[in-house]
Design an enzyme around this catalytic site. Structure first.
Site, PDB file in Angstrom:
ATOM      1  CG  ASP A  23      -1.729  -1.255   1.371  1.00  0.00           C
ATOM      2  OD1 ASP A  23      -1.188  -2.345   1.119  1.00  0.00           O
ATOM      3  OD2 ASP A  23      -2.907  -1.144   1.752  1.00  0.00           O
ATOM      4  CG  HIS A  25      -1.846   4.547   2.340  1.00  0.00           C
ATOM      5  ND1 HIS A  25      -3.134   4.946   2.045  1.00  0.00           N
ATOM      6  CD2 HIS A  25      -1.958   3.332   2.938  1.00  0.00           C
ATOM      7  CE1 HIS A  25      -3.992   4.013   2.447  1.00  0.00           C
ATOM      8  NE2 HIS A  25      -3.302   3.017   2.973  1.00  0.00           N
ATOM      9  CG  ASP A  52      -5.727   1.448   0.303  1.00  0.00           C
ATOM     10  OD1 ASP A  52      -6.742   1.656  -0.392  1.00  0.00           O
ATOM     11  OD2 ASP A  52      -5.780   1.029   1.472  1.00  0.00           O
ATOM     12  CG  ASN A  78      -9.914   0.598   1.954  1.00  0.00           C
ATOM     13  OD1 ASN A  78      -8.849   0.052   1.677  1.00  0.00           O
ATOM     14  ND2 ASN A  78     -10.074   1.313   3.074  1.00  0.00           N
ATOM     15  CG  HIS A  79      -7.588   4.724   1.534  1.00  0.00           C
ATOM     16  ND1 HIS A  79      -7.640   5.817   2.348  1.00  0.00           N
ATOM     17  CD2 HIS A  79      -7.464   3.655   2.360  1.00  0.00           C
ATOM     18  CE1 HIS A  79      -7.533   5.440   3.619  1.00  0.00           C
ATOM     19  NE2 HIS A  79      -7.412   4.132   3.645  1.00  0.00           N
TER      20      HIS A  79
END
Ligand SMILES: [Mn+2]
Length: 290
Positions: A23, A25, A52, A78-79
């Site tokens: 991920d 981010h 993500d 999900n982000h």
């Protein structure tokens, strides 16, 4: 333009190497360090992402823009889903009014507040640069199926735990299920929810049980979403989320003693390399399945 299918298939890479990254981010700087470390060759290597790409870290839009690269293949996390939900009326109307739209929304609370830097308030819309990123997120699939037979692997965001695992005889979906989804170009809604959100396998519930590192009938399945200090493998799911954004927060808030970072997995060599905003060096390791 890439297709909009939710599940997509690619042949094995016969000319270069395949890597999978955890991920991101927004931690673009860490990815750059890892790609340099492995001497990633954009002409023939491929980089897969477990999703993500955005939120919490320093360079969300830069990570989203990776989707423009021919060597980059990500699944939607999900982000990205929360971002697309947040902008659903904007995507339909082209009008964005921050005073109306930025109220009571989980997306902003969970790290999406970076988007406020791309609001064009005078024109009631988002900047062109942001719009391009948003369109790219719309085109992300939920699953990649790569190669055949013994070299086959999958890339997803969360996990493939069956909702009916207590009675089904299998805890997770198998290659045979996935082949049916591919054939129909359809991922069942209950599977889709788990692909975005489930922590059933990598959090306490199942990880505390005596489950093996591999599941007969399920090819190696790279995932993220639930972070731990090191990559770990359960029921053929290899989780690469090692908390890249935690290392960013740890650096900017000055916290000590933190093992988090971004992990890149070399599929052919079956080993990983990790980088952190807390350290200048990178370190290599191998996965111990349990
Ligand atoms: Mn996630």
């Amino acid at each position: 333009m890439k297709s909009n299918a939710p599940i997509r298939k690619l042949p094995a890479n016969t000319v270069g190497k395949d890597y999978v990254v955890g991920d991101l981010h927004g931690c673009y700087g860490l990815l750059e360090r890892l790609l340099n470390e492995v001497e990633f060759d954009k002409a023939c290597d491929r980089l897969f992402s477990v999703g993500d790409l955005i939120d919490r870290g320093p360079d969300s839009l830069r990570c989203l823009q990776l989707l423009e690269e021919s060597w980059f293949y990500a699944v939607r996390g999900n982000h990205e889903l929360m971002m697309l939900d947040f902008f659903s009326s904007y995507l339909a109307t082209g009008k964005f009014d921050p005073l109306e739209d930025i109220v009571d929304n989980g997306f902003l609370e969970y790290g999406g507040d970076w988007v406020s830097g791309y609001v064009d308030a005078d024109r009631h819309c988002m900047t062109q640069e942001f719009n391009r990123g948003l369109i790219l997120a719309l085109q992300m699939p939920l699953m990649w199926v790569v190669g055949e037979g013994s070299t086959r692997f999958h890339v997803i965001h969360a996990d493939l735990v069956r909702p009916d695992y207590k009675t089904a005889g299998h805890i997770v979906w198998l290659d045979s299920d996935i082949d049916q989804w591919l054939e129909r170009q359809l991922i069942p809604p209950e599977v889709e929810q788990r692909l975005y959100w489930s922590r059933a396998l990598m959090s306490s519930q199942l990880a505390e049980q005596e489950v093996a590192g591999t599941q007969t009938g399920l090819s190696l399945t790279f995932c993220g979403h639930t972070y731990a200090a090191k990559p770990r493998q359960l029921l053929s799911h290899l989780c690469l989320d090692t908390g890249a954004f935690v290392s960013w927060w740890s650096r900017i808030y000055g916290e000590e003693g933190d093992n988090s970072g971004l992990t890149l997995f070399d599929v052919q060599e079956s080993r990983w390399v990790s980088a952190s905003y807390r350290r200048d060096d990178v370190f290599w390791g191998e996965v111990s399945a349990r």
